[in-house]
Scaffold this motif. Sequence first.
Motif, PDB file in Angstrom:
ATOM      1  N   PRO A 198     -17.065  20.301 -71.198  1.00  0.00           N
ATOM      2  CA  PRO A 198     -18.393  20.070 -70.659  1.00  0.00           C
ATOM      3  C   PRO A 198     -19.318  19.355 -71.732  1.00  0.00           C
ATOM      4  O   PRO A 198     -20.093  18.399 -71.703  1.00  0.00           O
ATOM      5  CB  PRO A 198     -19.287  21.030 -70.388  1.00  0.00           C
ATOM      6  N   THR A 199     -18.899  19.849 -73.265  1.00  0.00           N
ATOM      7  CA  THR A 199     -19.666  19.160 -74.283  1.00  0.00           C
ATOM      8  C   THR A 199     -19.372  17.639 -74.413  1.00  0.00           C
ATOM      9  O   THR A 199     -20.066  16.851 -75.006  1.00  0.00           O
ATOM     10  CB  THR A 199     -19.445  19.952 -75.566  1.00  0.00           C
ATOM     11  N   ASP A 200     -18.193  17.135 -73.891  1.00  0.00           N
ATOM     12  CA  ASP A 200     -17.919  15.624 -73.963  1.00  0.00           C
ATOM     13  C   ASP A 200     -18.001  14.955 -72.722  1.00  0.00           C
ATOM     14  O   ASP A 200     -17.421  13.750 -72.929  1.00  0.00           O
ATOM     15  CB  ASP A 200     -16.210  15.680 -74.405  1.00  0.00           C
ATOM     16  N   ALA A 201     -18.566  15.622 -71.636  1.00  0.00           N
ATOM     17  CA  ALA A 201     -18.725  14.896 -70.485  1.00  0.00           C
ATOM     18  C   ALA A 201     -19.664  13.816 -70.375  1.00  0.00           C
ATOM     19  O   ALA A 201     -19.395  12.760 -69.953  1.00  0.00           O
ATOM     20  CB  ALA A 201     -19.217  15.845 -69.298  1.00  0.00           C
ATOM     21  N   ALA A 202     -20.666  13.918 -71.191  1.00  0.00           N
ATOM     22  CA  ALA A 202     -21.596  12.923 -71.397  1.00  0.00           C
ATOM     23  C   ALA A 202     -21.137  11.432 -72.053  1.00  0.00           C
ATOM     24  O   ALA A 202     -21.323  10.274 -71.586  1.00  0.00           O
ATOM     25  CB  ALA A 202     -22.980  13.256 -72.161  1.00  0.00           C
ATOM     26  N   LYS A 203     -19.858  11.582 -72.695  1.00  0.00           N
ATOM     27  CA  LYS A 203     -19.139  10.357 -73.119  1.00  0.00           C
ATOM     28  C   LYS A 203     -18.790   9.499 -71.931  1.00  0.00           C
ATOM     29  O   LYS A 203     -18.208   8.330 -72.083  1.00  0.00           O
ATOM     30  CB  LYS A 203     -18.018  10.937 -74.047  1.00  0.00           C
ATOM     31  N   PHE A 204     -18.583  10.092 -70.846  1.00  0.00           N
ATOM     32  CA  PHE A 204     -18.039   9.284 -69.737  1.00  0.00           C
ATOM     33  C   PHE A 204     -19.040   8.973 -68.637  1.00  0.00           C
ATOM     34  O   PHE A 204     -18.641   8.206 -67.641  1.00  0.00           O
ATOM     35  CB  PHE A 204     -16.988  10.313 -68.737  1.00  0.00           C
ATOM     36  N   ASP A 205     -20.252   8.974 -69.004  1.00  0.00           N
ATOM     37  CA  ASP A 205     -21.577   8.623 -68.114  1.00  0.00           C
ATOM     38  C   ASP A 205     -21.306   7.222 -68.001  1.00  0.00           C
ATOM     39  O   ASP A 205     -21.154   6.414 -68.985  1.00  0.00           O
ATOM     40  CB  ASP A 205     -22.806   9.032 -68.795  1.00  0.00           C
ATOM     41  N   GLY A 206     -21.279   6.728 -66.710  1.00  0.00           N
ATOM     42  CA  GLY A 206     -21.201   5.211 -66.238  1.00  0.00           C
ATOM     43  C   GLY A 206     -20.080   4.900 -66.268  1.00  0.00           C
ATOM     44  O   GLY A 206     -19.998   3.476 -66.064  1.00  0.00           O
ATOM     45  N   LEU A 207     -18.915   5.446 -66.444  1.00  0.00           N
ATOM     46  CA  LEU A 207     -17.743   4.866 -66.378  1.00  0.00           C
ATOM     47  C   LEU A 207     -16.955   5.312 -65.097  1.00  0.00           C
ATOM     48  O   LEU A 207     -17.416   6.209 -64.365  1.00  0.00           O
ATOM     49  CB  LEU A 207     -16.795   5.599 -67.486  1.00  0.00           C
TER      50      LEU A 207
END
Length: 167
Positions: A158-167
């Motif tokens: 969950p701490t890395d999920a934002a890195k995938f926003d918009g992909l």
Amino acid sequence: MTHSLASSTTTNDAHTNYRNARDVLFAHATDIEAARAAFSWPDVGPHFNWATDWFDEIARGNDTPALTVIEPDGSEASRTFDELRRRSNRVAHLLVAQGVRPGDHVMVMLDNRVELWEAMLAILKAGAVILPTSVVLGPADVAERVGRAGVRAVFAAPTDAAKFDGL
């Protein structure tokens, strides 16, 4: 066409041949020349899947500890062989249900945790390709890798999920 997680039709032969080749290497572990002379690549058939034809065969009903991860706080997370088999089967079925097919790339952006090992076994069971990815990558690096590899699915904390926003 549906994709099955079933092991190859020659599971017993593939498993036995793989085990015999492994045992030759174990028997000659301290003598490299003897190992080279005695070893030959096993015939595991055209559809050998290490996770289903090897791991699952030794894991079924095996309550021996297979994995222990020491968490940063000092706590331990542990799984037996059979727990890893069952849990990775569930994840593999989820991947297939989400459209992951043999040959698809699945990105794994997890640090050393139980889910990392369950995900890797599941990806292999689905016939997909593991794309290991460091958790230190930023969104731009992640986007470039996802695009270049044609990533079909991602495992991330969950701490890395934002890195995938918009992909």
